[in-house]
Design an enzyme around this catalytic site. Sequence first.
Site, PDB file in Angstrom:
ATOM      1  N   ASP A  61       0.870  -1.167   0.000  1.00 31.92           N
ATOM      2  CA  ASP A  61       0.000   0.000   0.000  1.00 31.92           C
ATOM      3  C   ASP A  61       0.916   1.229   0.000  1.00 31.92           C
ATOM      4  OD1 ASP A  61      -2.346   1.640   0.424  1.00 31.92           O
ATOM      5  OD2 ASP A  61      -1.674   1.827   2.492  1.00 31.92           O
ATOM      6  N   ASP A  74      -7.166  -1.630   3.898  1.00 35.75           N
ATOM      7  CA  ASP A  74      -6.242  -2.701   3.535  1.00 35.75           C
ATOM      8  C   ASP A  74      -6.648  -4.047   4.133  1.00 35.75           C
ATOM      9  OD1 ASP A  74      -4.503  -1.033   2.075  1.00 35.75           O
ATOM     10  OD2 ASP A  74      -3.532  -0.371   3.918  1.00 35.75           O
ATOM     11  N   ASP A  83      -1.660  -0.886   6.107  1.00 37.35           N
ATOM     12  CA  ASP A  83      -1.844  -0.407   7.483  1.00 37.35           C
ATOM     13  C   ASP A  83      -3.256   0.054   7.799  1.00 37.35           C
ATOM     14  OD1 ASP A  83      -1.780   2.014   5.989  1.00 37.35           O
ATOM     15  OD2 ASP A  83      -1.247   3.093   7.814  1.00 37.35           O
TER      16      ASP A  83
END
Length: 645
Positions: free
Chosen positions: A312, A508, A504
């Site tokens: 990410d 996600d 995080d």
Amino acid sequence: MTRIPAFVLRYPIVAATMVVGLIGLVLWTVEATDAVRWLFSGYGLVIALIELVGMLRRLRRGSFGIDLLAIIAIVATIVVGEYVATLLIVLMLAGGAALEDFAAGRAARELDALLKRAPQIAHRLDPDTGGTTDVPATEVRVGDLLLVRPSEIVPVDGQLQSDSAAFDESSLTGESLPVERAAGDGVLSGSINGQTAARIVATATAANSQYQRIIALVEEASTSKAPVVRLADRYAVPFTAGSLALAALAWVLSGDPVRFAEVLVVATPCPLLLAAPVAFMGGMSRAARNGIIVKGAGVLEALSRAKTVVFDKTGTLTYGTPAITEVRPEADFTPDELLALAASAEQYSSHVLAASVIAAAHERGLELHAADSASEAATFGVEARFGAGVVRVGKLAFIHDGTADAAATHLAGGELAIYVAVDGRFAGSIVASDRVRDNARQTVVDLARLGVRESLMLTGDARATAQHVAGQVGIVHVRADCLPSDKVEAVQALTRRPVIMVGDGVNDAPVLAVADVGIAMGAKGSTAASESADVVILLDDISRTVRAVRIGKDTVRVALQSIWLGIMLSVMLMVVAAFGLIPATAGAISQEVVDLVTILNALRAIGGRRDEAAARRVLVGVASAAAETQEKADRPVHPAVDRPV
């Protein structure tokens, strides 16, 4: 009433075997050898029957081990009259389980330490009298004022009310140095207070605090069985067949049935089923010591084979908080003047960037002024009046209202601008960006060196921003403008597996769950991400991803080394025994030594020395980076653009 020792209750067969051995020794001293033979042989048959029942139960569950070798060896030594070897084989069987239990306990000490250190008591402060009342940590409520005495464990997550304090967070994050906190900073439950008492305001109950979440992860992690452990079970089939074939061949060629028993004695108990569990428990313990909670031994095996890593962007490759990177004043203003004016006005703004502007002004030691009046246009900007002057800070469209000369500034990918006008004149712009983590690029490089060569970035940000960040960290493949469902589809479509996903945030959580190994940056990440991930990194440090992969590889290597070490030593002993060079009794003792050597080798997965060496390398890297930063800071700065020339 006599209390039964804990050892006897925990290992009854070991205790019974030792008692039988002592009775046999007494009988032998009075020359009752027939009684010794019947005692040892009868006891051996009872244990063989118990092992046979256990083996059949495990076979029904689909698990085939080396129990058959042990049973045949017991019966064979009884038949050929080697009754002393019979007792030693029984002792090895029971002692092997005890050795495994002891080694697993040694390997899991870091995991157990987290459970034992769970905070129990909190000192609730009365704000009126200043007195304290001791209450169970589970009774603390959000908003309670608590006193944490020197060297005490913080009972719940809270916000520091004292001016400053230092806390040891090593058991939570792996950070070895004390962490300094100032008034208003968050404090984690489970951290240890320094040498002065501190006051905190509870921001969570004990059940919802960081430490209890870690305990839940640890308990989940400690109850798993790795695929490599099941692979070790499968080694037992060819090993058993080979051992029986070699024993039969030795009997046929020598014509002596004792050879059959002697070969099987050194072939059992095979250390196959001891090495892998101990190694994986050691690897999980090592990970916990490094601030990495691994939710299952199988995750370590998957980490060791990983081929692709997916990141990410926000909060993972970047810090997740915008920072001021450049101040661009117009001709009539200096950088410090522009920043001080903007920060003074931003004191009255609720926008997320306001805090970044104010923080940048404080870092430069600039004095901020109180406004006579201020008003905010939500999401657009703020206007503040200082005496006769008016300062407007915000988007370009907001500044354009009454400031005709305002012009857009050039921005690179991932940057945004805050525009400032003073008394109707355009004063300049302030550029902010979510900075890439200092060690993000090195993390990608290090993962590639460990065999995770394919890298991909998935983000919901615009493509220009995504490409800019990807270029900085060395990632070639990028997918931007992704919704959570798009990320899930992208990870499922990857062919080079296993796939690691590092993220995080709440968005996600789905993709962390579908990846082969989901790694959550748990220090600042959401509970949802931590719960759906297979690995939680407690320290806000992306390089711990590399350490997790390295620990996985080290653990699998040690497990397989231990398995093959046990196999090779057992085969060597079997070959020697086939020539009649090892009596059954001596062979039983030799095999016990093989088990011990195998378990001790498996304990290398705990890896204390490797972690110390890695820590030294990190410290050297930090010192080098600090020196480079200082060198840049010492360079001359051009006042017009406020950046090194």
